[in-house]
Scaffold this motif. Structure first.
Motif, PDB file in Angstrom:
ATOM      1  N   ALA A  35      50.600  61.113  30.172  1.00  0.00           N
ATOM      2  CA  ALA A  35      48.857  61.384  31.401  1.00  0.00           C
ATOM      3  C   ALA A  35      48.403  59.933  31.411  1.00  0.00           C
ATOM      4  CB  ALA A  35      48.376  62.671  30.191  1.00  0.00           C
ATOM      5  N   GLY A  36      48.530  59.545  29.560  1.00  0.00           N
ATOM      6  CA  GLY A  36      47.515  58.586  29.435  1.00  0.00           C
ATOM      7  C   GLY A  36      47.861  57.642  30.644  1.00  0.00           C
ATOM      8  N   ALA A  37      48.872  57.284  31.183  1.00  0.00           N
ATOM      9  CA  ALA A  37      49.548  56.450  31.820  1.00  0.00           C
ATOM     10  C   ALA A  37      49.324  56.167  33.373  1.00  0.00           C
ATOM     11  CB  ALA A  37      51.613  56.268  31.819  1.00  0.00           C
ATOM     12  N   SER A  38      48.412  57.767  33.436  1.00  0.00           N
ATOM     13  CA  SER A  38      48.034  57.465  35.064  1.00  0.00           C
ATOM     14  C   SER A  38      46.954  56.360  35.331  1.00  0.00           C
ATOM     15  CB  SER A  38      47.496  58.968  35.549  1.00  0.00           C
ATOM     16  OG  SER A  38      47.792  60.123  34.975  1.00  0.00           O
ATOM     17  N   ALA A  39      47.135  55.413  37.022  1.00  0.00           N
ATOM     18  CA  ALA A  39      47.210  54.256  36.400  1.00  0.00           C
ATOM     19  C   ALA A  39      45.321  54.321  37.070  1.00  0.00           C
ATOM     20  CB  ALA A  39      47.814  54.180  38.099  1.00  0.00           C
ATOM     21  N   GLY A  40      45.021  55.814  37.921  1.00  0.00           N
ATOM     22  CA  GLY A  40      43.846  55.546  37.776  1.00  0.00           C
ATOM     23  C   GLY A  40      42.814  54.724  38.999  1.00  0.00           C
ATOM     24  N   THR A  41      41.642  54.620  38.968  1.00  0.00           N
ATOM     25  CA  THR A  41      41.111  53.654  40.080  1.00  0.00           C
ATOM     26  C   THR A  41      40.670  51.883  39.691  1.00  0.00           C
ATOM     27  OG1 THR A  41      40.167  55.908  40.982  1.00  0.00           O
ATOM     28  CG2 THR A  41      39.070  53.015  41.498  1.00  0.00           C
ATOM     29  N   ILE A  42      41.480  51.156  41.082  1.00  0.00           N
ATOM     30  CA  ILE A  42      41.316  49.525  40.498  1.00  0.00           C
ATOM     31  C   ILE A  42      39.894  49.843  41.278  1.00  0.00           C
ATOM     32  CG2 ILE A  42      42.605  47.781  40.420  1.00  0.00           C
ATOM     33  CD1 ILE A  42      45.384  48.608  40.475  1.00  0.00           C
ATOM     34  N   ASP A  43      39.152  49.320  40.690  1.00  0.00           N
ATOM     35  CA  ASP A  43      37.609  48.402  41.499  1.00  0.00           C
ATOM     36  C   ASP A  43      37.525  46.821  41.277  1.00  0.00           C
ATOM     37  OD1 ASP A  43      36.647  47.432  38.515  1.00  0.00           O
ATOM     38  OD2 ASP A  43      35.717  49.927  38.447  1.00  0.00           O
ATOM     39  N   PHE A  44      38.137  46.642  41.047  1.00  0.00           N
ATOM     40  CA  PHE A  44      38.261  44.793  40.987  1.00  0.00           C
ATOM     41  C   PHE A  44      36.954  44.263  40.000  1.00  0.00           C
ATOM     42  CE2 PHE A  44      40.831  46.701  44.680  1.00  0.00           C
ATOM     43  CZ  PHE A  44      41.983  46.348  44.191  1.00  0.00           C
ATOM     44  N   ILE A  90      38.113  43.628  47.412  1.00  0.00           N
ATOM     45  CA  ILE A  90      39.266  41.964  47.576  1.00  0.00           C
ATOM     46  C   ILE A  90      39.058  42.450  49.533  1.00  0.00           C
ATOM     47  CG2 ILE A  90      40.779  42.224  44.965  1.00  0.00           C
ATOM     48  CD1 ILE A  90      42.793  43.438  47.010  1.00  0.00           C
ATOM     49  N   VAL A  91      39.644  41.355  49.844  1.00  0.00           N
ATOM     50  CA  VAL A  91      39.979  40.700  50.731  1.00  0.00           C
ATOM     51  C   VAL A  91      41.448  40.415  51.812  1.00  0.00           C
ATOM     52  CG1 VAL A  91      37.390  40.073  51.138  1.00  0.00           C
ATOM     53  CG2 VAL A  91      38.888  38.281  51.010  1.00  0.00           C
ATOM     54  N   ASP A  92      41.169  40.167  52.423  1.00  0.00           N
ATOM     55  CA  ASP A  92      42.957  39.349  53.340  1.00  0.00           C
ATOM     56  C   ASP A  92      43.202  38.221  53.406  1.00  0.00           C
ATOM     57  OD1 ASP A  92      41.086  40.798  54.856  1.00  0.00           O
ATOM     58  OD2 ASP A  92      42.764  40.287  56.328  1.00  0.00           O
ATOM     59  N   SER A  93      43.741  37.174  52.466  1.00  0.00           N
ATOM     60  CA  SER A  93      43.732  36.150  52.577  1.00  0.00           C
ATOM     61  C   SER A  93      45.455  35.552  53.036  1.00  0.00           C
ATOM     62  CB  SER A  93      43.250  36.119  51.129  1.00  0.00           C
ATOM     63  OG  SER A  93      43.445  34.317  51.772  1.00  0.00           O
ATOM     64  N   GLY A  94      44.791  35.093  53.875  1.00  0.00           N
ATOM     65  CA  GLY A  94      46.042  34.250  54.906  1.00  0.00           C
ATOM     66  C   GLY A  94      47.342  35.454  55.296  1.00  0.00           C
ATOM     67  N   GLY A  95      46.454  36.279  55.147  1.00  0.00           N
ATOM     68  CA  GLY A  95      47.928  37.276  56.012  1.00  0.00           C
ATOM     69  C   GLY A  95      47.787  38.463  55.438  1.00  0.00           C
ATOM     70  N   PRO A  96      48.749  39.931  56.222  1.00  0.00           N
ATOM     71  CA  PRO A  96      48.182  41.103  56.077  1.00  0.00           C
ATOM     72  C   PRO A  96      48.547  41.498  54.121  1.00  0.00           C
ATOM     73  CG  PRO A  96      49.598  41.429  57.077  1.00  0.00           C
ATOM     74  CD  PRO A  96      49.340  39.349  57.155  1.00  0.00           C
ATOM     75  N   LEU A  97      47.232  42.685  53.768  1.00  0.00           N
ATOM     76  CA  LEU A  97      47.339  42.684  52.253  1.00  0.00           C
ATOM     77  C   LEU A  97      48.458  42.991  51.270  1.00  0.00           C
ATOM     78  CD1 LEU A  97      43.779  42.868  49.866  1.00  0.00           C
ATOM     79  CD2 LEU A  97      45.891  44.483  49.852  1.00  0.00           C
ATOM     80  N   VAL A  98      48.849  42.974  50.380  1.00  0.00           N
ATOM     81  CA  VAL A  98      50.124  43.620  50.621  1.00  0.00           C
ATOM     82  C   VAL A  98      50.085  43.864  48.723  1.00  0.00           C
ATOM     83  CG1 VAL A  98      51.610  42.898  52.296  1.00  0.00           C
ATOM     84  CG2 VAL A  98      51.636  41.553  49.895  1.00  0.00           C
TER      85      VAL A  98
END
Length: 224
Positions: A35-44, A90-98
């Motif tokens: 359960a602790g391995a859940s990613a949750g939210t990445i806010d950068f 985060i912003v798309d830099s140089g092309g689609p953000l992947v």
């Protein structure tokens, strides 16, 4: 092309009891760990302004491409591109953000403010397209008439191996915040639960076993 920079304007029992206790404890630990391995939210929020985002979140099982972090009050024009939380996007830099995952996930969710229509696509582990959607508006800057930080969400039972957000061909067309995903088939702890909560049921079972052994021992019978 959008101008991001501000300057530019933007013996409990018998012999089996110890084994039973060990098994229950190990099972509880396994559930808690999963359960602790859940990613949750990445806010950068942990990424410095203008730093390219690539493997900084590898511990969460994700790698990014064509992504740069911007901070409100420094390089981000927060009046047009307000962060959904904190001060970073985060912003798309140089092309689609992947982004690509170490293991398949069930869903991907993020919040975007954009100057051009954005196409959100998810792919399986072999790179085959699973689903895609297009933003609700042609743009949604905070200074415009459409609500900023539009929610983008896609899910798949097959398992998502990667995703892309495509706006302008050369990037610099949207700000993304609060990315969320969860590994496929990952067990989760109910809200408010903890490791000690998970151990509560095993403890009750052991106490019941001890009580039963005491009762039967009075009758001259021993439980193994």
């Amino acid at each position: 092309m959008v101008r991001w920079a501000r300057a530019a304007g933007i013996k409990i029992g018998g012999r089996g009891a110890p084994s039973l206790m060990k098994t229950i404890l190990l099972s509880s630990l396994a559930v808690f760990t999963a359960a602790g391995a859940s990613a949750g939210t990445i806010d950068f929020e942990s990424i410095p302004d203008l730093e390219n985002v690539t493997t900084q979140y590898s511990s969460k099982g994700i790698t990014f491409g064509n992504a740069t972090a911007l901070t409100a009050g420094i390089s981000l024009n927060e009046f047009d591109f307000p962060p959904r939380s904190g001060t970073n996007v985060i912003v798309d830099s140089g092309g689609p953000l992947v982004g690509s995952f170490d293991a398949p996930v069930e869903f991907v969710e993020a919040f975007l403010t954009y100057t051009l229509p954005v196409t959100f696509s998810v792919f399986d582990v072999k790179g085959n397209l699973l689903a895609s959607l297009i933003s609700q508006y042609t743009d949604n800057l905070q200074t415009g008439s459409n609500p900023s930080n539009e929610k983008f969400y896609l899910a798949s039972n097959v398992g998502i191996g990667s995703f892309s957000f495509a706006g302008g061909a050369f990037g610099n067309s949207f700000a993304l915040d609060d990315l969320r995903f969860e590994e496929k088939d990952k067990q989760s702890v109910p809200e408010g639960a903890s490791f000690w909560t998970l151990l509560a049921v095993p403890a009750v079972l052991l106490l019941k076993r001890r009580s039963l052994q005491t009762q039967v021992a009075l009758e001259g019978i021993q439980i193994r």
